[in-house]
Design a protein around this motif. Structure first.
Motif, PDB file in Angstrom:
ATOM      1  N   LEU A 172    -109.952 -62.704   8.530  1.00  0.00           N
ATOM      2  CA  LEU A 172    -108.632 -62.644   7.740  1.00  0.00           C
ATOM      3  C   LEU A 172    -107.523 -62.045   8.703  1.00  0.00           C
ATOM      4  CD1 LEU A 172    -109.443 -62.383   4.160  1.00  0.00           C
ATOM      5  CD2 LEU A 172    -108.929 -64.414   5.321  1.00  0.00           C
ATOM      6  N   ARG A 173    -108.064 -60.727   9.027  1.00  0.00           N
ATOM      7  CA  ARG A 173    -107.166 -59.850   9.870  1.00  0.00           C
ATOM      8  C   ARG A 173    -106.952 -60.522  10.978  1.00  0.00           C
ATOM      9  NH1 ARG A 173    -111.251 -56.194   8.041  1.00  0.00           N
ATOM     10  NH2 ARG A 173    -110.443 -54.798   6.263  1.00  0.00           N
ATOM     11  N   GLU A 174    -107.761 -61.154  11.810  1.00  0.00           N
ATOM     12  CA  GLU A 174    -107.657 -61.779  13.103  1.00  0.00           C
ATOM     13  C   GLU A 174    -106.610 -62.741  13.065  1.00  0.00           C
ATOM     14  OE1 GLU A 174    -110.466 -63.866  16.877  1.00  0.00           O
ATOM     15  OE2 GLU A 174    -111.174 -62.580  15.028  1.00  0.00           O
ATOM     16  N   CYS A 175    -106.460 -63.664  12.013  1.00  0.00           N
ATOM     17  CA  CYS A 175    -105.867 -64.676  11.933  1.00  0.00           C
ATOM     18  C   CYS A 175    -104.529 -64.367  11.152  1.00  0.00           C
ATOM     19  CB  CYS A 175    -106.559 -65.987  11.122  1.00  0.00           C
ATOM     20  SG  CYS A 175    -107.874 -66.407  12.176  1.00  0.00           S
ATOM     21  N   PHE A 176    -104.320 -63.322  10.704  1.00  0.00           N
ATOM     22  CA  PHE A 176    -103.136 -63.273   9.691  1.00  0.00           C
ATOM     23  C   PHE A 176    -101.767 -63.316  10.273  1.00  0.00           C
ATOM     24  CE2 PHE A 176    -100.485 -60.074   7.225  1.00  0.00           C
ATOM     25  CZ  PHE A 176    -100.519 -60.835   5.917  1.00  0.00           C
ATOM     26  N   GLY A 177    -101.602 -62.895  11.452  1.00  0.00           N
ATOM     27  CA  GLY A 177    -100.461 -63.091  12.184  1.00  0.00           C
ATOM     28  C   GLY A 177    -100.200 -64.518  12.379  1.00  0.00           C
ATOM     29  N   ALA A 178    -101.125 -65.312  12.913  1.00  0.00           N
ATOM     30  CA  ALA A 178    -100.933 -66.645  13.097  1.00  0.00           C
ATOM     31  C   ALA A 178    -100.729 -67.513  11.660  1.00  0.00           C
ATOM     32  CB  ALA A 178    -102.339 -67.283  13.686  1.00  0.00           C
ATOM     33  N   MET A 179    -101.235 -67.040  10.614  1.00  0.00           N
ATOM     34  CA  MET A 179    -101.019 -67.364   9.317  1.00  0.00           C
ATOM     35  C   MET A 179     -99.381 -67.387   8.965  1.00  0.00           C
ATOM     36  SD  MET A 179    -103.942 -66.169   6.903  1.00  0.00           S
ATOM     37  CE  MET A 179    -105.792 -66.163   7.577  1.00  0.00           C
ATOM     38  N   ARG A 180     -99.061 -66.015   9.229  1.00  0.00           N
ATOM     39  CA  ARG A 180     -97.428 -65.961   8.787  1.00  0.00           C
ATOM     40  C   ARG A 180     -96.530 -66.609   9.693  1.00  0.00           C
ATOM     41  NH1 ARG A 180     -96.973 -59.633   8.554  1.00  0.00           N
ATOM     42  NH2 ARG A 180     -98.055 -59.866  10.530  1.00  0.00           N
ATOM     43  N   LYS A 181     -97.015 -66.755  10.865  1.00  0.00           N
ATOM     44  CA  LYS A 181     -96.167 -67.764  12.016  1.00  0.00           C
ATOM     45  C   LYS A 181     -96.194 -69.013  11.461  1.00  0.00           C
ATOM     46  CE  LYS A 181     -96.232 -67.516  16.229  1.00  0.00           C
ATOM     47  NZ  LYS A 181     -96.762 -67.440  17.688  1.00  0.00           N
ATOM     48  N   TRP A 182     -97.457 -69.576  10.805  1.00  0.00           N
ATOM     49  CA  TRP A 182     -97.335 -70.989  10.292  1.00  0.00           C
ATOM     50  C   TRP A 182     -96.329 -71.205   9.002  1.00  0.00           C
ATOM     51  CZ3 TRP A 182     -97.898 -75.968  10.825  1.00  0.00           C
ATOM     52  CH2 TRP A 182     -98.257 -76.780   9.564  1.00  0.00           C
ATOM     53  N   LEU A 183     -96.567 -70.009   8.154  1.00  0.00           N
ATOM     54  CA  LEU A 183     -95.676 -70.204   6.834  1.00  0.00           C
ATOM     55  C   LEU A 183     -94.206 -70.279   7.365  1.00  0.00           C
ATOM     56  CD1 LEU A 183     -97.567 -67.704   4.406  1.00  0.00           C
ATOM     57  CD2 LEU A 183     -97.771 -70.281   4.821  1.00  0.00           C
ATOM     58  N   ASP A 184     -94.014 -69.375   8.422  1.00  0.00           N
ATOM     59  CA  ASP A 184     -92.558 -69.553   8.764  1.00  0.00           C
ATOM     60  C   ASP A 184     -92.053 -70.984   9.222  1.00  0.00           C
ATOM     61  OD1 ASP A 184     -92.097 -66.793   8.123  1.00  0.00           O
ATOM     62  OD2 ASP A 184     -92.412 -66.227  10.032  1.00  0.00           O
ATOM     63  N   TYR A 185     -93.148 -71.383  10.079  1.00  0.00           N
ATOM     64  CA  TYR A 185     -92.683 -72.877  10.524  1.00  0.00           C
ATOM     65  C   TYR A 185     -92.509 -73.839   9.408  1.00  0.00           C
ATOM     66  CZ  TYR A 185     -93.789 -77.192  12.729  1.00  0.00           C
ATOM     67  OH  TYR A 185     -93.707 -78.694  12.902  1.00  0.00           O
ATOM     68  N   LEU A 186     -93.360 -73.865   8.207  1.00  0.00           N
ATOM     69  CA  LEU A 186     -93.311 -74.723   7.285  1.00  0.00           C
ATOM     70  C   LEU A 186     -92.060 -74.572   6.507  1.00  0.00           C
ATOM     71  CD1 LEU A 186     -96.915 -74.457   5.643  1.00  0.00           C
ATOM     72  CD2 LEU A 186     -96.003 -76.330   6.965  1.00  0.00           C
ATOM     73  N   TRP A 187     -91.552 -73.248   6.217  1.00  0.00           N
ATOM     74  CA  TRP A 187     -90.203 -72.941   5.640  1.00  0.00           C
ATOM     75  C   TRP A 187     -89.364 -73.480   6.264  1.00  0.00           C
ATOM     76  CZ3 TRP A 187     -90.041 -70.741   0.703  1.00  0.00           C
ATOM     77  CH2 TRP A 187     -88.846 -70.689   0.041  1.00  0.00           C
TER      78      TRP A 187
END
Length: 775
Positions: free
Chosen positions: A442-457
């Motif tokens: 979860l820690r390793e992927c957390f930054g990529a997750m947030r970038k993905w959510l920004d993309y979706l919005w």
């Protein structure tokens, strides 16, 4: 090269390399005869220990003093090679000898430069580079006694051509000779990481269950669709040839058919050396097949033949068995599809000119993957590839490793950013956390997750996503891929299933991922981010209700997927939930038990029905043997999971081969429901890694009984139930460190160990006998 912070453990394990990457000067480029590189060294005495560290551009197989090193296949594996390349570390002390020693490394094109992508678009060659090469060093008694450098020699191999889609062409008459030198290549050894995924290994070989003649050739039926290769032994004269072609499925009247391979040749041809029995299996490729057609040209005969499945997850970690033989075969089909498609990367299929790590397939199947096999390492490795392929704007690739990132397809835009597919960066880490208790992922992927959510919005600048209808455009989505629109063979009075709109599908997944990342942020102690994302999730949920839910509780497009995903993930406001559930039942009943969902809706269908208390309807849908349905595939003789519900018509006619795989694991995601729903072993985020389970078995009377076992991180977990009239005997076995809670809701006359009980039952390690009555 990507920021090494995304792969902290892998890079930290690698010490400095002394060897250099060398390319054989005998090599003629992609699609030409394979080459070897060789180096020699002398030892005064044999050391007690010796180790070989080795990697390659392309695929390699190493031989020390004529003996093969290790048993791993398709090494060094498949990664985003511009981000990471795996290396292997082998104990080789037993192969060393006093005096002269020789290390020979055979090289094939592999994923590095053989064809990637399908032929009708624009096949990509030399995806990660046009030079094959090897880097290696042998350490003995604390000293490097051999390393790759520009003094090595090279030459051509009997393998005249190889490729992932092509197969292999071999002329055994060719005697490898060192005819050329090598060239030291510019290479960043910082790319080299210890092999992150489990090694690809052979499974026990399968003998043919049937064989027959077909126009001068012999067709062998191995009885099981696999990812792997055929191993054969042949005797005959030099120059005689054996051609082995492959097929997944025969047409009517056992007609040979492998048109669904598209531009993938997927064959092996072998020219005999002619000096006694010769046994061969391809080194640098694999096929997806059940049948092999063997044609012999010249004076020779095949004396032995077997099918060799291969996989990165050869050991089964979970089993499910019940009183319905078609269900048992469905589970086994899913196991075989996972094995065939978990070869270095979780791919869509192992046979045609694709075999790509589609993110949508992987995310819907990740939970099932963890139940059926130890999928921790391979999925975590895959996530590193996904992050390496993530676009600067946050878009997640449709598949990874992604050849189109380095070689964009003209006129098709960017192959990234589809909701349901890109959400793999959120959902797969979450499944690894639930199943293995791995918070590091979860820690390793957390930054990529947030970038993905920004993309979706950013797609529609708000909570409701209106997808771009143009392939490759920002916000394009596959929606509920292959959702049936009309059901072949249905009667006139049976209603076809409705299909979800892309905007509803995208907005639902927008909520699923945003809500999940908010919870992940809280787990990681990112409280401010958790609050922000929770507010975003709330805004998406409210907007979804305004846009897609009527005052009467009708949802979106009146389709099974909209209801299943919305109700399962609590997108329906409390005021509308009862009405929505009633409409959900109706849209499922309207198709008379036939499935109306595609890739993203299918995994949610049965869990949503059971969440709403519709166990009877869940059982009817699951056990439907008509098309479309899980058991229809089994009844038609499937031994793996199909890509399409209608891959074979009831009369045996094969669907259009342009897109028709018979080994696609996505619809096998139903097995997660069998473990967590039918067997009742639901994992809890309050106690990940099987520290806590929530026991809630779904009793389907038509199954007769059900039993599940799983080798969890804490030990074996097991649950089984048997039905006697309306009375259920439920037995659960828990390992040390595991607590489970049984909720009696909806069940009568609950007993524990024969003693009547009321309220929730909290259970510790050991075996527990629970009884209850179903309505």
């Amino acid at each position: 090269m990507k920021d090494s912070a995304t792969q902290p453990q892998a890079r930290a394990d690698a010490r400095a390399w002394i060897g250099t990457m060398i390319a054989p000067l005998s090599d003629g480029g992609v699609g030409t005869p394979a080459s070897f590189v060789a180096g020699e060294f002398t030892l005064d005495t044999v050391p007690a220990e010796g180790r070989l560290r080795i990697s390659a551009q392309g695929l390699y197989r190493a031989f020390l003093n004529g003996e093969r090193v290790g048993t791993d296949l398709l090494t060094p594996g498949w990664t985003c090679y511009d981000d990471r390349i795996a290396f292997q570390d082998h104990a080789v002390g037993h192969l060393l000898r006093p005096g002269a020693n020789r290390l020979e490394i055979w090289l094939g094109d592999g994923w590095w430069r053989s064809q990637m992508m399908w032929g009708h678009e624009r096949p990509i060659l030399n995806c990660w580079g046009d030079r094959i090469g090897a880097i290696a060093e042998i350490e003995a008694a604390g000293e490097v006694v051999l390393r790759t450098d520009d003094t090595w020699r090279s030459g051509l191999l009997p393998i005249r051509r190889s490729g992932i889609y092509y197969g292999e062409s071999v002329d055994a008459r060719v005697d490898p000779q060192a005819t050329h030198g090598v060239e030291a290549l510019p290479f960043d050894t910082g790319l080299l990481v210890p092999h992150e995924a489990p090694a690809v290994r052979e499974l026990p070989a399968l003998a043919a269950v049937d064989r027959w003649e077909d126009g001068g050739a012999t067709v062998h039926d191995f009885g099981q669709n696999v990812g792997g290769f055929v191993r054969f032994t042949v005797e005959g004269e030099a120059g005689a040839q054996v051609l082995v072609e492959h097929s997944e499925q025969l047409g009517p009247n056992r007609q040979w058919d492998n048109a669904n391979y598209r531009s993938a040749r997927g064959a092996v041809d072998y020219v005999l050396k002619g000096d006694g029995p010769e046994t061969y299996a391809p080194m640098f490729t694999f096929m997806g097949y059940r049948y092999a057609k063997v044609t012999v040209t010249g004076n020779a005969r095949v004396t032995a033949i077997e099918s060799v499945p291969i996989s990165s997850v050869p050991e089964q970690a979970g089993t499910f068995e019940c009183g319905h033989p078609l269900v048992n075969r469905l589970v086994l089909n899913t196991v075989w599809s996972q094995r065939a498609n978990f070869i270095e990367v979780p791919t869509d299929c192992p046979q045609r000119d694709e075999r790509l790590g589609w993110t949508g397939d992987a995310q819907v199947f990740a939970g099932t993957a963890c139940w059926l096999a130890d999928s921790h390492a391979i999925l975590r490795k895959y996530l590193r590839d996904v992050m390496a392929d993530q676009r600067p704007d946050g878009g997640i690739p449709h598949f990874s490793p992604d050849p189109t990132r380095l070689h964009p397809v003209p006129g098709r835009g960017d192959w990234a950013g589809s909701t349901g597919w890109g959400d793999a960066i959120v959902i797969i880490p979450w499944q690894l956390y639930l199943h293995y208790g791995d918070a590091d992922v979860l820690r390793e992927c957390f930054g990529a997750m947030r970038k993905w959510l920004d993309y979706l919005w950013s797609i529609s600048d708000g909570p409701v996503i209106t997808p771009n209808p143009v392939w490759g455009g920002k916000g394009f989505t596959f929606g509920d891929w292959l959702q049936p629109q009309a059901q072949p063979g249905q009667k006139d009075n049976q209603k076809a299933a409705n299909t979800i709109g892309d905007d509803a599908a995208a907005t639902i997944y927008h909520f699923i991922s945003t809500d999940l990342v908010a919870r992940i942020a809280r787990l990681l102690g990112e409280e401010a981010e958790a609050e922000r994302l929770a507010a975003c999730a709330g805004a998406i949920k409210a907007a979804f209700a305004r846009e897609f839910i009527t005052p009467a509780g009708r949802i979106a497009y009146g389709d099974q997927t909209s209801y299943a995903l919305s109700l399962l993930h609590d997108l329906v406001p409390e005021a509308h939930r009862e009405d929505a559930a009633r409409h959900f039942r109706r849209v499922v009943e309207e198709t008379d038990g036939r499935i109306g969902t595609g890739f993203i809706g299918t995994p949610a269908l049965l869990p949503a029905l059971t969440k709403c208390g519709m166990h009877d309807l869940a059982g009817k849908v699951f056990l439907n043997e008509r098309i479309p349905g899980w058991l229809y595939q089994v009844r038609m003789g499937a031994t793996t999971i199909w890509e399409r519900w209608d891959a074979i018509a009831p009369d045996g006619t094969l669907f259009n081969p342009g897109m028709n795989s018979y080994n696609h694991y996505a619809y096998g995601a139903v097995c997660q429901w069998l473990f967590e729903g039918v067997a009742g072993l639901r994992r809890s985020e309050d106690g990940p890694g099987f520290a806590r389970l929530e026991l809630d078995p779904v009793v389907i009377p038509a199954l007769g009984h059900a039993a599940a076992r799983h080798q969890s991180p804490r030990g074996e977990v097991a649950a089984e139930w048997r039905l006697d009239g309306r009375r259920v005997a439920y037995r659960v076995t828990l390992p040390e460190g595991c607590e489970a809670v049984f909720e009696p809701r909806g069940r009568g006359q609950v007993t524990l160990g024969g003693v009547a009980r009321t309220g929730p039952l909290t259970l510790g390690p050991g075996t527990h006998e629970i009884g209850f009555t179903i309505s």
